[in-house]
Design a protein around this motif. Structure first.
Motif, PDB file in Angstrom:
ATOM      1  N   MET A 167      60.353 134.801  79.304  1.00 52.86           N
ATOM      2  CA  MET A 167      61.526 135.650  79.492  1.00 52.86           C
ATOM      3  C   MET A 167      61.536 136.740  78.422  1.00 52.86           C
ATOM      4  N   ILE A 168      61.971 137.951  78.819  1.00 56.28           N
ATOM      5  CA  ILE A 168      61.995 139.073  77.894  1.00 56.28           C
ATOM      6  C   ILE A 168      63.134 140.011  78.267  1.00 56.28           C
ATOM      7  N   LYS A 169      63.717 140.672  77.297  1.00 58.54           N
ATOM      8  CA  LYS A 169      64.768 141.642  77.568  1.00 58.54           C
ATOM      9  C   LYS A 169      64.178 142.843  78.312  1.00 58.54           C
ATOM     10  N   LEU A 170      64.913 143.332  79.295  1.00 55.34           N
ATOM     11  CA  LEU A 170      64.445 144.453  80.098  1.00 55.34           C
ATOM     12  C   LEU A 170      64.154 145.668  79.220  1.00 55.34           C
ATOM     13  N   SER A 171      65.003 145.939  78.241  1.00 55.96           N
ATOM     14  CA  SER A 171      64.807 147.117  77.388  1.00 55.96           C
ATOM     15  C   SER A 171      63.491 147.058  76.637  1.00 55.96           C
ATOM     16  N   LYS A 172      63.115 145.874  76.173  1.00 52.80           N
ATOM     17  CA  LYS A 172      61.841 145.711  75.470  1.00 52.80           C
ATOM     18  C   LYS A 172      60.668 145.897  76.426  1.00 52.80           C
ATOM     19  N   SER A 183      65.930 156.829  85.450  1.00 48.70           N
ATOM     20  CA  SER A 183      66.464 155.480  85.637  1.00 48.70           C
ATOM     21  C   SER A 183      67.828 155.568  86.299  1.00 48.70           C
ATOM     22  N   PHE A 184      68.164 154.537  87.053  1.00 48.97           N
ATOM     23  CA  PHE A 184      69.423 154.495  87.799  1.00 48.97           C
ATOM     24  C   PHE A 184      70.047 153.111  87.639  1.00 48.97           C
ATOM     25  N   ASN A 185      71.343 153.100  87.401  1.00 49.12           N
ATOM     26  CA  ASN A 185      72.096 151.836  87.289  1.00 49.12           C
ATOM     27  C   ASN A 185      71.543 150.934  86.190  1.00 49.12           C
ATOM     28  N   GLU A 186      71.037 151.542  85.125  1.00 50.04           N
ATOM     29  CA  GLU A 186      70.378 150.771  84.075  1.00 50.04           C
ATOM     30  C   GLU A 186      71.375 149.882  83.342  1.00 50.04           C
ATOM     31  N   LYS A 187      70.947 148.648  83.066  1.00 47.16           N
ATOM     32  CA  LYS A 187      71.743 147.725  82.260  1.00 47.16           C
ATOM     33  C   LYS A 187      70.809 146.685  81.656  1.00 47.16           C
ATOM     34  N   GLU A 188      71.234 146.102  80.539  1.00 50.30           N
ATOM     35  CA  GLU A 188      70.412 145.113  79.855  1.00 50.30           C
ATOM     36  C   GLU A 188      70.455 143.786  80.599  1.00 50.30           C
ATOM     37  N   MET A 189      69.328 143.100  80.624  1.00 55.86           N
ATOM     38  CA  MET A 189      69.260 141.788  81.274  1.00 55.86           C
ATOM     39  C   MET A 189      67.985 141.090  80.831  1.00 55.86           C
ATOM     40  N   ASP A 190      67.932 139.799  81.086  1.00 57.82           N
ATOM     41  CA  ASP A 190      66.717 139.024  80.839  1.00 57.82           C
ATOM     42  C   ASP A 190      65.832 139.073  82.072  1.00 57.82           C
ATOM     43  N   TYR A 214      63.655 138.288  88.558  1.00 61.19           N
ATOM     44  CA  TYR A 214      62.374 138.985  88.481  1.00 61.19           C
ATOM     45  C   TYR A 214      62.554 140.507  88.526  1.00 61.19           C
ATOM     46  N   LEU A 215      61.535 141.198  88.033  1.00 58.11           N
ATOM     47  CA  LEU A 215      61.402 142.643  88.185  1.00 58.11           C
ATOM     48  C   LEU A 215      60.370 142.877  89.287  1.00 58.11           C
ATOM     49  N   PHE A 216      60.736 143.659  90.305  1.00 58.40           N
ATOM     50  CA  PHE A 216      59.830 143.918  91.431  1.00 58.40           C
ATOM     51  C   PHE A 216      59.217 145.296  91.279  1.00 58.40           C
ATOM     52  N   VAL A 217      57.873 145.360  91.316  1.00 58.34           N
ATOM     53  CA  VAL A 217      57.144 146.624  91.175  1.00 58.34           C
ATOM     54  C   VAL A 217      56.613 147.035  92.543  1.00 58.34           C
ATOM     55  N   ALA A 242      62.763 141.672  98.445  1.00 59.65           N
ATOM     56  CA  ALA A 242      62.658 141.331  97.026  1.00 59.65           C
ATOM     57  C   ALA A 242      64.040 141.072  96.436  1.00 59.65           C
ATOM     58  N   ILE A 243      65.009 141.916  96.785  1.00 59.90           N
ATOM     59  CA  ILE A 243      66.382 141.738  96.296  1.00 59.90           C
ATOM     60  C   ILE A 243      66.968 140.434  96.824  1.00 59.90           C
ATOM     61  N   LYS A 244      66.723 140.157  98.093  1.00 58.54           N
ATOM     62  CA  LYS A 244      67.211 138.920  98.705  1.00 58.54           C
ATOM     63  C   LYS A 244      66.641 137.697  97.988  1.00 58.54           C
ATOM     64  N   ASN A 245      65.399 137.809  97.506  1.00 57.65           N
ATOM     65  CA  ASN A 245      64.750 136.680  96.826  1.00 57.65           C
ATOM     66  C   ASN A 245      65.121 136.570  95.346  1.00 57.65           C
ATOM     67  N   GLY A 246      65.880 137.547  94.846  1.00 58.27           N
ATOM     68  CA  GLY A 246      66.369 137.417  93.477  1.00 58.27           C
ATOM     69  C   GLY A 246      65.976 138.507  92.508  1.00 58.27           C
ATOM     70  N   ALA A 247      65.354 139.590  92.975  1.00 59.13           N
ATOM     71  CA  ALA A 247      64.963 140.675  92.080  1.00 59.13           C
ATOM     72  C   ALA A 247      66.190 141.301  91.433  1.00 59.13           C
ATOM     73  N   LYS A 248      66.141 141.528  90.115  1.00 62.37           N
ATOM     74  CA  LYS A 248      67.259 142.111  89.378  1.00 62.37           C
ATOM     75  C   LYS A 248      67.002 143.561  88.976  1.00 62.37           C
ATOM     76  N   GLY A 249      65.801 144.031  89.237  1.00 58.90           N
ATOM     77  CA  GLY A 249      65.460 145.411  88.943  1.00 58.90           C
ATOM     78  C   GLY A 249      64.211 145.786  89.708  1.00 58.90           C
ATOM     79  N   ILE A 250      64.007 147.088  89.950  1.00 59.83           N
ATOM     80  CA  ILE A 250      62.830 147.528  90.696  1.00 59.83           C
ATOM     81  C   ILE A 250      62.180 148.716  89.990  1.00 59.83           C
ATOM     82  N   ILE A 251      60.862 148.741  90.040  1.00 57.06           N
ATOM     83  CA  ILE A 251      60.057 149.868  89.558  1.00 57.06           C
ATOM     84  C   ILE A 251      59.577 150.612  90.789  1.00 57.06           C
ATOM     85  N   VAL A 252      59.881 151.913  90.875  1.00 55.31           N
ATOM     86  CA  VAL A 252      59.559 152.678  92.085  1.00 55.31           C
ATOM     87  C   VAL A 252      58.830 153.967  91.725  1.00 55.31           C
TER      88      VAL A 252
END
Length: 514
Positions: A1-6, A16-23, A38-41, A57-67
């Motif tokens: 696990m790692i902080k999104l910002s790191k 970036s859009f709707n950015e917020k800190e998370m694990d 998870y982060l989905f790329v 991906a969102i339905k399966n639990g993705a909390k952020g996406i790289i596009v």
């Protein structure tokens, strides 16, 4: 696990859009493998676009996406990048804590010889009682883990995960094949290499990369980008490999068979049995760490056959020296190495010989046929699986090279097959690929015995073989099952043979067993 910002500090975010800190609990480029947190790329592939699978991906639990293409999805953080494959590599390395930095990584590239060289090298390192990992065309292996490979070089996320698992297993040295596709698609962009080698370059994958110049540019990037305290091993007999001597940041170690001006050269080559014996001459002073190699000679006797095996072994010897393996250990390891499946592999060697070879491209064909020319035999029966889904350029060049050697070696013709019985849709021979093959053979006046199915082509060879002859099973995917079919048919024809001993070459196979 790692902080999104790191995690995001490892890549260049355009917007970036709707950015917020998370694990972030994991990363995935496959929406089906996404889990909660998870982060989905989103990867744009040859056949599909990962952006299409964002809802899943969102339905399966993705909390952020790289596009690469910004999406109208206000409820989830998204980060736009120029190249999502490059971002995936950087994110993966950061997520797993840059594991390749904690081991000595050896990358081997080239048109031919990557697999055999990797196995030879791994054998030398294991003989020195080092804990090794192996990543390549046939398998991924470390500790007790072994998995057949899908890609020569895995996708960056999978690759970094392998390094992470290897680090947990205390692997000290990892040997990996590096494909041109992996280099072009940034799968290996964040691997920390200590030693790299460019074995050779010939005209392969041109239809994929657009031109030979582009193909060489991609291959050479592995050498050019090695770190300053790393080593680049270059082949003086290949003009493309040797042209990079002054174009790399790292230290350079050169070798050659015909060119005697490198650190390593050979003398007294004997290939009469197909298995090479030769003397290695270390002609330049070499210092690695606290180990000094002065001018010296030592004898090598290979258990694996083939002229190309001499080149592959010189790369492996070079790597062994750079890893400070004693010369006596290198000699013993090379003498005991029994080979890699489908790389000029003797699968039967009694009253006649059956050789199974990954006859991939004109360069591979040249070294295979040159080895045959140095062997003792009566007749050669060449069973060739035409390459499917490789385009007319590769198939035309293969046919030209085969025709050249058929005439040189005085062969009676060629047994060819489309292998329609044993290839998937992806590797089927197209009408155009068959046409260019036949055009070359017709022009050169070479008799072709063409069979649609692989077993029928093998029947032809076995029906005509005599004592002292060689049957060469030649081809890539279309010939993967050739060894099994041939040995099983041979046993039916010769029930006097010891079946267990006859089928021994098939026991350790990873692929090509029905």
């Amino acid at each position: 696990m790692i902080k999104l910002s790191k995690l995001l500090k490892s890549i260049e975010v355009v917007k970036s859009f709707n950015e917020k800190e998370m694990d972030i609990k994991g990363i995935s480029y496959n929406s089906k493998e996404v889990k909660e947190g998870y982060l989905f790329v989103c990867i744009k592939g040859y056949k599909t676009d990962g952006h299409k699978y964002i809802p899943q991906a969102i339905k399966n639990g993705a909390k952020g996406i790289i596009v690469e293409d910004v999406q109208d999805i206000p409820e989830i953080p998204q980060f736009q990048v120029k190249d999502s494959r490059k971002a995936l590599s950087a994110l993966s390395a950061r997520f797993y804590g840059y594991p390749s930095k904690d081991m000595k990584v050896i990358g081997i590239t080239g048109t031919n010889g990557k697999t055999s060289t990797s196995f030879l090298t791994n054998t030398i390192l294991e003989s020195h009682r080092l804990k090794t990992g192996l990543i390549g065309t046939i398998m991924v292996k470390y500790g007790s883990y072994l998995k057949p490979s899908i890609l020569t070089t895995p996708e960056s996320l999978d690759l970094q995960n392998y390094f992470y698992q290897m680090r947990k297993e205390n692997i000290s040295h990892t040997v990996m094949e590096v494909s041109s596709s992996a280099l072009e698609l940034n799968r290996v962009a964040d691997v920390d290499y200590d030693i790299v080698a460019l074995n050779n370059i010939s005209r392969e994958h041109i239809d994929v990369h657009g031109s030979f110049d582009e193909y060489f540019k991609i291959k050479s990037s592995l050498i050019k980008n090695i770190k300053e305290d790393g080593w680049a091993i270059l082949n003086l007999d290949c003009p493309y490999s040797s042209s990079l001597i002054n174009k790399t940041r790292g230290n350079v170690l050169t070798y050659g068979i015909k060119d005697k001006n490198g650190y390593l050269s050979i003398r007294d080559l004997d290939l009469s049995t197909g298995r090479a014996k030769f003397t290695v001459e270390l002609s330049k002073f070499l210092t690695v760490g606290k180990t000094e190699y002065k001018h010296q000679k030592f004898r090598i006797e290979l258990s694996v056959p083939g002229y190309h095996s001499v080149y592959n072994s010189l790369v492996a010897v070079s790597i062994g020296l750079l890893c400070q393996v004693p010369i006596s250990t290198i000699q013993e390891a090379l003498g005991s190495f029994t080979g890699v499946e489908r790389r000029f592999q003797f699968i039967y060697d009694e009253d006649f010989k059956i050789i199974d070879d990954h006859f991939a491209n004109s360069g591979n064909i040249d070294v295979t046929m040159e080895t045959l020319s140095l062997m003792d035999y009566k007749n050669i029966h060449l069973v060739y699986a035409i390459r499917g889904n490789r385009g007319i350029v590769t198939n035309s060049e293969n046919a030209e090279t085969i025709a050249k050697w058929i005439k040189k070696l005085g062969m009676k013709g060629i047994i060819a097959t489309k292998s329609s019985s044993h290839v998937t849709e992806k590797d089927k021979v197209s009408d155009e690929e068959l046409r260019v093959f036949k055009e070359v053979m017709d022009r050169e006046g070479i008799t072709v015995y063409l069979y649609d199915k692989l077993p029928h082509a093998i029947d032809h060879a076995l029906a005509n073989v005599s004592s002292g002859d060689i049957i060469l099973l030649a081809g890539c995917q279309g010939m993967d099952y050739g060894a099994q079919i041939t040995l099983e048919k041979l046993y039916k024809l010769r029930p006097d043979l010891n079946k267990e001993r006859l089928l021994e070459p098939l026991k350790s196979r990873i692929a090509g067993i029905a």
